[in-house]
Design a protein around this motif. Structure first.
Motif, PDB file in Angstrom:
ATOM      1  N   GLY A  35      47.240 -37.374 -21.081  1.00  0.00           N
ATOM      2  CA  GLY A  35      48.116 -36.234 -20.851  1.00  0.00           C
ATOM      3  C   GLY A  35      49.422 -36.641 -20.187  1.00  0.00           C
ATOM      4  N   HIS A  36      50.368 -35.735 -20.211  1.00  0.00           N
ATOM      5  CA  HIS A  36      51.684 -36.002 -19.618  1.00  0.00           C
ATOM      6  C   HIS A  36      51.576 -36.186 -18.108  1.00  0.00           C
ATOM      7  CE1 HIS A  36      54.211 -34.221 -23.143  1.00  0.00           C
ATOM      8  NE2 HIS A  36      53.199 -34.931 -23.572  1.00  0.00           N
ATOM      9  N   ARG A  37      50.810 -35.334 -17.452  1.00  0.00           N
ATOM     10  CA  ARG A  37      50.678 -35.458 -15.991  1.00  0.00           C
ATOM     11  C   ARG A  37      49.945 -36.742 -15.612  1.00  0.00           C
ATOM     12  NH1 ARG A  37      52.162 -31.187 -12.958  1.00  0.00           N
ATOM     13  NH2 ARG A  37      52.576 -29.249 -14.071  1.00  0.00           N
ATOM     14  N   GLU A  38      48.964 -37.103 -16.401  1.00  0.00           N
ATOM     15  CA  GLU A  38      48.234 -38.345 -16.142  1.00  0.00           C
ATOM     16  C   GLU A  38      49.158 -39.550 -16.319  1.00  0.00           C
ATOM     17  OE1 GLU A  38      44.303 -40.702 -17.807  1.00  0.00           O
ATOM     18  OE2 GLU A  38      44.691 -38.643 -18.469  1.00  0.00           O
ATOM     19  N   ALA A  39      49.986 -39.519 -17.344  1.00  0.00           N
ATOM     20  CA  ALA A  39      50.951 -40.598 -17.560  1.00  0.00           C
ATOM     21  C   ALA A  39      51.951 -40.656 -16.403  1.00  0.00           C
ATOM     22  CB  ALA A  39      51.682 -40.393 -18.885  1.00  0.00           C
ATOM     23  N   ALA A  40      52.359 -39.502 -15.929  1.00  0.00           N
ATOM     24  CA  ALA A  40      53.303 -39.461 -14.814  1.00  0.00           C
ATOM     25  C   ALA A  40      52.697 -40.092 -13.563  1.00  0.00           C
ATOM     26  CB  ALA A  40      53.714 -38.020 -14.537  1.00  0.00           C
ATOM     27  N   ARG A  41      51.446 -39.772 -13.288  1.00  0.00           N
ATOM     28  CA  ARG A  41      50.771 -40.368 -12.122  1.00  0.00           C
ATOM     29  C   ARG A  41      50.596 -41.873 -12.309  1.00  0.00           C
ATOM     30  NH1 ARG A  41      47.898 -35.581 -12.140  1.00  0.00           N
ATOM     31  NH2 ARG A  41      46.277 -36.433 -13.497  1.00  0.00           N
ATOM     32  N   HIS A  42      50.189 -42.273 -13.510  1.00  0.00           N
ATOM     33  CA  HIS A  42      49.926 -43.681 -13.791  1.00  0.00           C
ATOM     34  C   HIS A  42      51.184 -44.540 -13.617  1.00  0.00           C
ATOM     35  CE1 HIS A  42      47.815 -47.076 -15.607  1.00  0.00           C
ATOM     36  NE2 HIS A  42      48.913 -47.292 -16.338  1.00  0.00           N
ATOM     37  N   PHE A  43      52.323 -44.061 -14.102  1.00  0.00           N
ATOM     38  CA  PHE A  43      53.562 -44.843 -14.053  1.00  0.00           C
ATOM     39  C   PHE A  43      54.466 -44.463 -12.886  1.00  0.00           C
ATOM     40  CE2 PHE A  43      52.265 -45.276 -18.487  1.00  0.00           C
ATOM     41  CZ  PHE A  43      52.364 -46.641 -18.642  1.00  0.00           C
ATOM     42  N   ARG A  44      53.989 -43.532 -12.066  1.00  0.00           N
ATOM     43  CA  ARG A  44      54.738 -43.098 -10.879  1.00  0.00           C
ATOM     44  C   ARG A  44      56.130 -42.569 -11.242  1.00  0.00           C
ATOM     45  NH1 ARG A  44      52.881 -47.752  -6.639  1.00  0.00           N
ATOM     46  NH2 ARG A  44      50.724 -47.067  -6.553  1.00  0.00           N
ATOM     47  N   VAL A  45      56.151 -41.685 -12.224  1.00  0.00           N
ATOM     48  CA  VAL A  45      57.360 -40.977 -12.616  1.00  0.00           C
ATOM     49  C   VAL A  45      57.031 -39.495 -12.566  1.00  0.00           C
ATOM     50  CG1 VAL A  45      58.281 -42.839 -14.050  1.00  0.00           C
ATOM     51  CG2 VAL A  45      56.795 -41.123 -15.076  1.00  0.00           C
ATOM     52  N   SER A  46      58.021 -38.666 -12.724  1.00  0.00           N
ATOM     53  CA  SER A  46      57.780 -37.227 -12.661  1.00  0.00           C
ATOM     54  C   SER A  46      57.219 -36.723 -13.987  1.00  0.00           C
ATOM     55  CB  SER A  46      59.071 -36.480 -12.337  1.00  0.00           C
ATOM     56  OG  SER A  46      59.938 -36.517 -13.441  1.00  0.00           O
ATOM     57  N   PRO A  47      56.398 -35.673 -13.936  1.00  0.00           N
ATOM     58  CA  PRO A  47      55.909 -35.075 -15.183  1.00  0.00           C
ATOM     59  C   PRO A  47      57.054 -34.584 -16.071  1.00  0.00           C
ATOM     60  CG  PRO A  47      54.669 -34.224 -13.317  1.00  0.00           C
ATOM     61  CD  PRO A  47      55.792 -35.051 -12.763  1.00  0.00           C
ATOM     62  N   ARG A  48      58.116 -34.123 -15.440  1.00  0.00           N
ATOM     63  CA  ARG A  48      59.275 -33.667 -16.213  1.00  0.00           C
ATOM     64  C   ARG A  48      59.894 -34.813 -17.009  1.00  0.00           C
ATOM     65  NH1 ARG A  48      63.683 -29.383 -14.910  1.00  0.00           N
ATOM     66  NH2 ARG A  48      65.276 -29.998 -16.385  1.00  0.00           N
ATOM     67  N   PHE A  49      59.941 -36.015 -16.407  1.00  0.00           N
ATOM     68  CA  PHE A  49      60.464 -37.179 -17.122  1.00  0.00           C
ATOM     69  C   PHE A  49      59.637 -37.450 -18.370  1.00  0.00           C
ATOM     70  CE2 PHE A  49      59.971 -41.767 -17.876  1.00  0.00           C
ATOM     71  CZ  PHE A  49      61.246 -42.060 -18.304  1.00  0.00           C
ATOM     72  N   VAL A  50      58.304 -37.390 -18.235  1.00  0.00           N
ATOM     73  CA  VAL A  50      57.429 -37.642 -19.385  1.00  0.00           C
ATOM     74  C   VAL A  50      57.660 -36.572 -20.452  1.00  0.00           C
ATOM     75  CG1 VAL A  50      55.044 -37.899 -20.157  1.00  0.00           C
ATOM     76  CG2 VAL A  50      55.722 -38.778 -17.922  1.00  0.00           C
ATOM     77  N   ASN A  51      57.709 -35.317 -20.035  1.00  0.00           N
ATOM     78  CA  ASN A  51      57.947 -34.229 -20.996  1.00  0.00           C
ATOM     79  C   ASN A  51      59.275 -34.427 -21.719  1.00  0.00           C
ATOM     80  OD1 ASN A  51      55.584 -33.034 -20.157  1.00  0.00           O
ATOM     81  ND2 ASN A  51      56.598 -31.576 -18.804  1.00  0.00           N
ATOM     82  N   ASN A  52      60.321 -34.716 -20.963  1.00  0.00           N
ATOM     83  CA  ASN A  52      61.647 -34.908 -21.562  1.00  0.00           C
ATOM     84  C   ASN A  52      61.687 -36.123 -22.476  1.00  0.00           C
ATOM     85  OD1 ASN A  52      62.683 -32.650 -20.319  1.00  0.00           O
ATOM     86  ND2 ASN A  52      63.637 -33.783 -18.645  1.00  0.00           N
ATOM     87  N   LEU A  53      60.933 -37.161 -22.121  1.00  0.00           N
ATOM     88  CA  LEU A  53      60.895 -38.371 -22.932  1.00  0.00           C
ATOM     89  C   LEU A  53      60.240 -38.107 -24.284  1.00  0.00           C
ATOM     90  CD1 LEU A  53      61.738 -41.301 -22.706  1.00  0.00           C
ATOM     91  CD2 LEU A  53      59.490 -41.808 -21.768  1.00  0.00           C
ATOM     92  N   ILE A  54      59.134 -37.378 -24.275  1.00  0.00           N
ATOM     93  CA  ILE A  54      58.459 -37.030 -25.532  1.00  0.00           C
ATOM     94  C   ILE A  54      59.354 -36.119 -26.368  1.00  0.00           C
ATOM     95  CG2 ILE A  54      56.433 -35.902 -26.515  1.00  0.00           C
ATOM     96  CD1 ILE A  54      55.878 -38.619 -25.133  1.00  0.00           C
ATOM     97  N   LYS A  55      60.010 -35.192 -25.710  1.00  0.00           N
ATOM     98  CA  LYS A  55      60.921 -34.280 -26.403  1.00  0.00           C
ATOM     99  C   LYS A  55      62.100 -35.049 -27.011  1.00  0.00           C
ATOM    100  CE  LYS A  55      63.573 -30.179 -25.162  1.00  0.00           C
ATOM    101  NZ  LYS A  55      63.858 -29.272 -24.042  1.00  0.00           N
ATOM    102  N   LEU A  56      62.643 -36.022 -26.266  1.00  0.00           N
ATOM    103  CA  LEU A  56      63.751 -36.844 -26.751  1.00  0.00           C
ATOM    104  C   LEU A  56      63.344 -37.614 -27.996  1.00  0.00           C
ATOM    105  CD1 LEU A  56      66.604 -38.112 -26.264  1.00  0.00           C
ATOM    106  CD2 LEU A  56      65.429 -39.872 -24.952  1.00  0.00           C
TER     107      LEU A  56
END
Length: 130
Positions: free
Chosen positions: A22-43
């Motif tokens: 999941g996006h939140r799990e990826a955010a925790r794993h890589f120590r980035v914000s969930p918004r960054f992950v969401n925006n990255l997938i959207k990009l």
């Protein structure tokens, strides 16, 4: 404004999400914000690339089409105040604050602020008395 995260990290985050996490799990794993992950997938969905978009304002603003006019007016009349330039631009149909005109003058290299010695640069003054 901060710098974009490295492309390699972006690739690893997207690969992690593509593995089914999941996006939140990826955010925790890589120590980035969930918004960054969401925006990255959207990009990636929108552009097909993970390259960071250009930061900052694109273009020169609403005074850019009038830059040559300002340059010519200053060449004709010598010195004009920022307020006088605002009035002249308003006659041309551009409502603008004096700080915007000041920034335009700086971009054009026409600023007459103090020079490195602390003196006013190129000020027209009366001749010294003898």
């Amino acid at each position: 404004m901060g710098k974009p995260l490295p492309l390699e990290l972006r690739r690893r985050v997207v690969a992690y999400v593509d593995e089914g996490h999941g996006h939140r799990e990826a955010a925790r794993h890589f120590r980035v914000s969930p918004r960054f992950v969401n925006n990255l997938i959207k990009l990636r969905r929108q552009t097909g690339s993970l390259e960071a978009r250009r930061q900052g304002h694109v273009g020169g603003g609403k005074l850019e089409p009038h830059a040559e006019f300002v340059r010519l007016r200053l060449a004709e009349t010598g010195e004009l105040t920022l307020d006088e330039l605002c009035v002249e631009l308003e006659v041309r149909g551009v409502s603008v604050h004096r700080s915007n005109v000041g920034r335009l003058l700086n971009r054009l290299g026409l600023s007459h602020k103090k020079n490195s010695t602390g003196q006013r640069a190129a000020a027209a003054r009366r001749a010294p008395s003898a």
